[in-house]
Design a protein around this motif. Structure first.
Motif, PDB file in Angstrom:
ATOM      1  N   ARG A   1      12.983  -3.692  23.345  1.00  0.00           N
ATOM      2  CA  ARG A   1      12.210  -3.856  24.287  1.00  0.00           C
ATOM      3  C   ARG A   1      10.679  -4.236  23.684  1.00  0.00           C
ATOM      4  N   LYS A   2      10.210  -3.506  22.814  1.00  0.00           N
ATOM      5  CA  LYS A   2       8.748  -3.608  22.058  1.00  0.00           C
ATOM      6  C   LYS A   2       8.798  -4.017  20.741  1.00  0.00           C
ATOM      7  N   GLY A   3       9.917  -4.087  20.081  1.00  0.00           N
ATOM      8  CA  GLY A   3       9.653  -4.554  18.825  1.00  0.00           C
ATOM      9  C   GLY A   3      10.117  -3.079  17.821  1.00  0.00           C
ATOM     10  N   PHE A   4      10.332  -3.247  16.575  1.00  0.00           N
ATOM     11  CA  PHE A   4      10.467  -2.295  15.992  1.00  0.00           C
ATOM     12  C   PHE A   4       9.864  -2.622  14.411  1.00  0.00           C
ATOM     13  N   VAL A   5      10.123  -1.325  13.565  1.00  0.00           N
ATOM     14  CA  VAL A   5       9.708  -1.475  12.065  1.00  0.00           C
ATOM     15  C   VAL A   5      10.937  -1.292  11.032  1.00  0.00           C
ATOM     16  N   VAL A   6      10.720  -1.657  10.042  1.00  0.00           N
ATOM     17  CA  VAL A   6      11.679  -1.381   9.046  1.00  0.00           C
ATOM     18  C   VAL A   6      10.889  -0.711   7.810  1.00  0.00           C
ATOM     19  N   VAL A   7      10.981   0.388   7.466  1.00  0.00           N
ATOM     20  CA  VAL A   7      10.306   1.001   6.666  1.00  0.00           C
ATOM     21  C   VAL A   7      11.320   1.449   5.526  1.00  0.00           C
ATOM     22  N   VAL A   8      10.736   1.059   4.210  1.00  0.00           N
ATOM     23  CA  VAL A   8      11.521   1.366   2.835  1.00  0.00           C
ATOM     24  C   VAL A   8      10.479   2.165   1.973  1.00  0.00           C
ATOM     25  N   THR A   9      11.105   3.074   1.472  1.00  0.00           N
ATOM     26  CA  THR A   9      10.275   3.810  -0.023  1.00  0.00           C
ATOM     27  C   THR A   9      11.042   3.391  -1.262  1.00  0.00           C
ATOM     28  N   PHE A  10      10.035   2.547  -2.080  1.00  0.00           N
ATOM     29  CA  PHE A  10      10.607   2.237  -3.275  1.00  0.00           C
ATOM     30  C   PHE A  10      10.054   2.695  -4.326  1.00  0.00           C
ATOM     31  N   GLY A  11      10.643   2.979  -5.580  1.00  0.00           N
ATOM     32  CA  GLY A  11       9.987   3.778  -6.687  1.00  0.00           C
ATOM     33  C   GLY A  11      10.295   3.078  -7.978  1.00  0.00           C
ATOM     34  N   ILE A  12       9.428   3.033  -9.038  1.00  0.00           N
ATOM     35  CA  ILE A  12       9.612   2.553 -10.153  1.00  0.00           C
ATOM     36  C   ILE A  12       9.135   3.782 -11.181  1.00  0.00           C
ATOM     37  N   ASP A  13       9.350   3.501 -12.473  1.00  0.00           N
ATOM     38  CA  ASP A  13       9.259   4.572 -13.462  1.00  0.00           C
ATOM     39  C   ASP A  13       7.852   4.862 -13.840  1.00  0.00           C
ATOM     40  N   TYR A  14       7.418   6.069 -14.292  1.00  0.00           N
ATOM     41  CA  TYR A  14       5.972   6.384 -14.830  1.00  0.00           C
ATOM     42  C   TYR A  14       5.691   5.367 -15.858  1.00  0.00           C
ATOM     43  N   GLN A  15       6.692   4.966 -16.638  1.00  0.00           N
ATOM     44  CA  GLN A  15       6.136   3.929 -17.389  1.00  0.00           C
ATOM     45  C   GLN A  15       5.103   2.941 -17.338  1.00  0.00           C
ATOM     46  N   HIS A  16       5.291   2.648 -15.965  1.00  0.00           N
ATOM     47  CA  HIS A  16       4.352   1.508 -15.674  1.00  0.00           C
ATOM     48  C   HIS A  16       3.181   1.936 -14.852  1.00  0.00           C
ATOM     49  N   GLN A  17       2.701   3.011 -15.081  1.00  0.00           N
ATOM     50  CA  GLN A  17       1.512   3.732 -14.510  1.00  0.00           C
ATOM     51  C   GLN A  17       0.379   2.885 -14.502  1.00  0.00           C
ATOM     52  N   ALA A  18       0.206   2.250 -15.658  1.00  0.00           N
ATOM     53  CA  ALA A  18      -0.960   1.556 -15.782  1.00  0.00           C
ATOM     54  C   ALA A  18      -1.101   0.458 -14.776  1.00  0.00           C
ATOM     55  N   GLN A  19      -0.154  -0.290 -14.429  1.00  0.00           N
ATOM     56  CA  GLN A  19      -0.074  -1.406 -13.518  1.00  0.00           C
ATOM     57  C   GLN A  19       0.333  -0.986 -11.987  1.00  0.00           C
ATOM     58  N   CYS A  20       0.445   0.058 -11.922  1.00  0.00           N
ATOM     59  CA  CYS A  20       1.147   0.648 -10.495  1.00  0.00           C
ATOM     60  C   CYS A  20       0.294   0.417  -9.343  1.00  0.00           C
ATOM     61  N   LEU A  21      -1.101   0.352  -9.474  1.00  0.00           N
ATOM     62  CA  LEU A  21      -1.966   0.111  -8.365  1.00  0.00           C
ATOM     63  C   LEU A  21      -2.726  -1.235  -7.759  1.00  0.00           C
ATOM     64  N   ASP A  22      -2.280  -2.289  -8.936  1.00  0.00           N
ATOM     65  CA  ASP A  22      -2.715  -3.511  -8.579  1.00  0.00           C
ATOM     66  C   ASP A  22      -1.767  -4.677  -8.705  1.00  0.00           C
ATOM     67  N   GLU A  23      -1.088  -4.541  -9.934  1.00  0.00           N
ATOM     68  CA  GLU A  23      -0.129  -5.620 -10.136  1.00  0.00           C
ATOM     69  C   GLU A  23       1.188  -5.475  -9.456  1.00  0.00           C
ATOM     70  N   VAL A  24       1.843  -4.086  -9.415  1.00  0.00           N
ATOM     71  CA  VAL A  24       3.138  -3.930  -8.789  1.00  0.00           C
ATOM     72  C   VAL A  24       3.114  -3.977  -7.197  1.00  0.00           C
ATOM     73  N   PRO A  25       1.930  -3.660  -6.704  1.00  0.00           N
ATOM     74  CA  PRO A  25       2.128  -3.871  -5.017  1.00  0.00           C
ATOM     75  C   PRO A  25       1.886  -5.496  -4.712  1.00  0.00           C
ATOM     76  N   THR A  26       0.900  -5.892  -5.513  1.00  0.00           N
ATOM     77  CA  THR A  26       0.924  -7.513  -5.346  1.00  0.00           C
ATOM     78  C   THR A  26       2.115  -8.259  -5.497  1.00  0.00           C
ATOM     79  N   ARG A  27       2.681  -8.113  -6.722  1.00  0.00           N
ATOM     80  CA  ARG A  27       4.018  -8.522  -6.934  1.00  0.00           C
ATOM     81  C   ARG A  27       5.227  -8.680  -5.878  1.00  0.00           C
ATOM     82  N   LEU A  28       5.171  -7.199  -5.459  1.00  0.00           N
ATOM     83  CA  LEU A  28       6.128  -6.718  -4.323  1.00  0.00           C
ATOM     84  C   LEU A  28       5.912  -7.572  -3.114  1.00  0.00           C
ATOM     85  N   ARG A  29       4.578  -7.470  -2.789  1.00  0.00           N
ATOM     86  CA  ARG A  29       4.394  -8.228  -1.531  1.00  0.00           C
ATOM     87  C   ARG A  29       4.462  -9.812  -1.557  1.00  0.00           C
TER      88      ARG A  29
END
Length: 575
Positions: free
Chosen positions: A449-477
């Motif tokens: 009727r008025k659209g919908f959203v698909v919500v997914v929570t995806f996690g990676i290991d803590y060893q990638h903490q250094a790049q988790c805030l910039d590189e990871v979300p950019t590559r995923l997007r």
């Protein structure tokens, strides 16, 4: 019959037994004639002669009694003589009537009675008001009633005849010669009374038999009577009824045509449901009904058929009396018809658990749900217990055919058809049906009727903490945008959101939200799988470690049961 209850002449048997009492009774010819009259029927001429002879005797007796009354001095004697004179007058009147009946063939002379001499009686006047109906009913049973009455009279005359013979036999045992002169006179008077009673009995029996034979003879030709009656009905009352029906139909068609012309030419479509127009319409219909009734009554009156006129008036009175008890209900229904009652046209009511729109209010009102197939036709009195309210642009039903819904238990399906009784869904290739009222109360999501959203929570290991805030979300997007652009439903994607969600217990979690148009509802699970596939491909390419226990899929708010089931599966895998 008065003739049966008064003193009548006696028996030839007694006349033979005591010849010295009255010389004329000793005549053997007279004795034989009485016997013959008792066993065989006399001809009409003989009956008339016997009545004339009896009349002469009665008149002589009356004259003698009147002379005695003139000479009488004692009051008791006068009363006794007057009573005997009155009895003789009644007998003479009855003999005259019998004489005339034989001559005219036993016709009923009641129509010649003078009604003006009767005293006023309100009960009789009330009966006269319904006399046409009573006369019609009497005509239907007149001949059978006359035949039955004559048979009863003949039976009574036979019983009287037996009593007369027994009385004369008892008198024959007496010897008048041994009596004193005064006793002998009284004895002769009693004998004469019973002889006269016997003669009148024989005469009445002959008249009754003659009338019965005449009626039974006319009753044989029943087919001709039926045919004549049917012809008379068709040419008389049947024709009147036909004219009345045609007249009523003509008046009704004429008035209906005028109403149609008025509504077509003078009333705009937008004002046809206004109170003023509806009030004028129902008043016009009432006028039409009155004119139809008046046309029928005038037709009966002009045709001089007062039976049909009386029946019609009685029917109208009965209808008017019945309105006393149902008038309150008619007032409520009138308010509904005028659209000023608790239920009004175009508003919303609840019927059988479903919201319905009042499409029209009439003798049979129409209710309809715009989102469901079918229409409800209700009698006007069924709306008495309902209350409507104005529509405020609320949905009439959670879904429509062709839309996709998800139930609270996680079942997903396409709506194929929905009626006022059932809703048919296709789930996993199978057809599932729900009662419409039960389906309306379900907790469900309409993805189309008025659209919908698909919500997914995806996690990676803590060893990638250094790049988790910039590189990871950019590559995923970037990877998700490319994947969604290549999909067949790419034009139905509204927006994409990839953000760092939280530092979970054993993983760094990202929230991925894809906002879609309703047309992509059929691809709900396809989009979900595409998101997960793309995320895994990026991790493989970038050598990011995915914690085994941290891969979770969020199905959106409102699906607690589905989330709990997924949690249980993860716990079992971890164990």
């Amino acid at each position: 019959m008065l003739l049966l209850s008064l003193g009548l002449p006696g028996s030839a048997l007694y006349a033979q037994a005591i010849p010295q009492v009255k010389p004329q009774i000793n005549d053997s010819a007279a004795s034989n004639s009485v016997k013959d009259a008792d066993t065989t029927s006399k001809g009409p001429t003989d009956q008339l002669s016997a009545i004339v002879q009896s009349l002469q005797e009665k008149r002589k007796q009356r004259k003698a009694l009147q002379q005695q009354l003139a000479k009488a001095t004692q009051e008791d004697e006068k009363k006794d003589l007057q009573q005997r004179i009155d009895e003789l007058k009644a007998v003479i009147k009855q003999l005259n009537h019998s004489f005339e009946q034989i001559i005219i063939g036993g016709l009923d002379l009641d129509p010649f009675l003078d009604a003006s001499t009767r005293p006023f009686d309100w009960k009789e006047e009330l009966i006269l008001a319904t006399k046409p109906i009573i006369d019609a009913l009497k005509d239907l049973t007149e001949k059978p009633r006359k035949i039955e009455k004559l048979r009863g009279d003949i039976s009574l005359l036979h019983e009287q005849r037996k009593l007369i013979e027994l009385a004369l036999d008892a008198m024959a045992r007496f010897q008048p010669d041994t009596m004193a002169q005064s006793t002998k006179q009284e004895f002769e008077s009693v004998i004469q009374k019973w002889l006269q009673r016997q003669a009148d009995n024989i005469q009445d029996l002959e008249i009754a038999r003659s009338q019965l034979a005449s009626l039974e003879e006319s009753n044989k030709d029943w087919w001709q009577s039926l045919k004549t009656g049917m012809v008379d009905f068709v040419q008389g009352r049947g024709l009147t009824l036909t004219i009345a029906i045609l007249t009523a139909f003509t008046v009704w068609m004429l008035m209906r045509g005028l109403l149609w012309l008025y509504q077509k030419k003078l009333v705009s479509p937008g004002n046809r449901n206004s109170i003023k127009v509806r009030l004028a319409g129902y008043a016009y219909r009432m006028l039409t009904g009155l004119l139809v009734i008046l046309a029928v009554l005038i037709t009966f009156y002009l045709a001089n058929d007062f039976l049909l006129l009386t029946l019609a008036i009685i029917l109208l009175i009965a209808v008017a009396l019945s309105l006393r008890h149902i008038l309150p209900r008619y007032i409520n229904e009138t308010r509904l018809l005028l659209d000023i009652g608790p239920v009004r046209i175009g508003e919303r009511v609840v019927y059988n658990g479903l919201p319905m729109q009042v499409r029209s209010i009439n003798v049979h009102s129409l209710l309809r749900n715009p989102d469901l197939k079918g229409i409800i036709r209700l009698p006007l009195n069924a709306l008495d217990d309902m209350v409507s309210r104005p529509d405020i642009d609320e949905p009439w039903f959670p879904c429509r055919p062709g839309e996709y819904v998800m139930l609270s238990d996680g079942r997903f399906g396409e709506v194929l058809e929905q009626t006022l009784e059932l809703v048919l869904l296709q789930m996993k290739g199978s057809l599932v049906q729900f009662p419409a009222a039960d389906f309306f109360r379900l907790d469900l999501l309409n993805l189309s009727r008025k659209g919908f959203v698909v919500v997914v929570t995806f996690g990676i290991d803590y060893q990638h903490q250094a790049q988790c805030l910039d590189e990871v979300p950019t590559r995923l997007r970037e990877a998700l945008e490319h994947a969604l652009a290549q999909a067949e439903f790419s034009d139905k994607i509204v927006s994409l959101l990839v953000e760092f969600k939280e530092a979970n217990t054993n993983s760094l979690d990202y929230l991925i939200v894809v906002n879609c148009k309703g047309e992509a509802a059929s691809s709900y699970f396809t989009i979900n799988r595409l998101i997960q596939k793309t995320c895994v491909e990026v991790c493989n390419r970038e050598h990011w470690v995915i914690p085994f226990t941290q891969l979770t899929v969020h199905q959106g708010e409102g699906f607690q049961a589905l989330s709990e089931r997924n949690t249980q599966v993860h716990q079992q895998l971890n164990a």
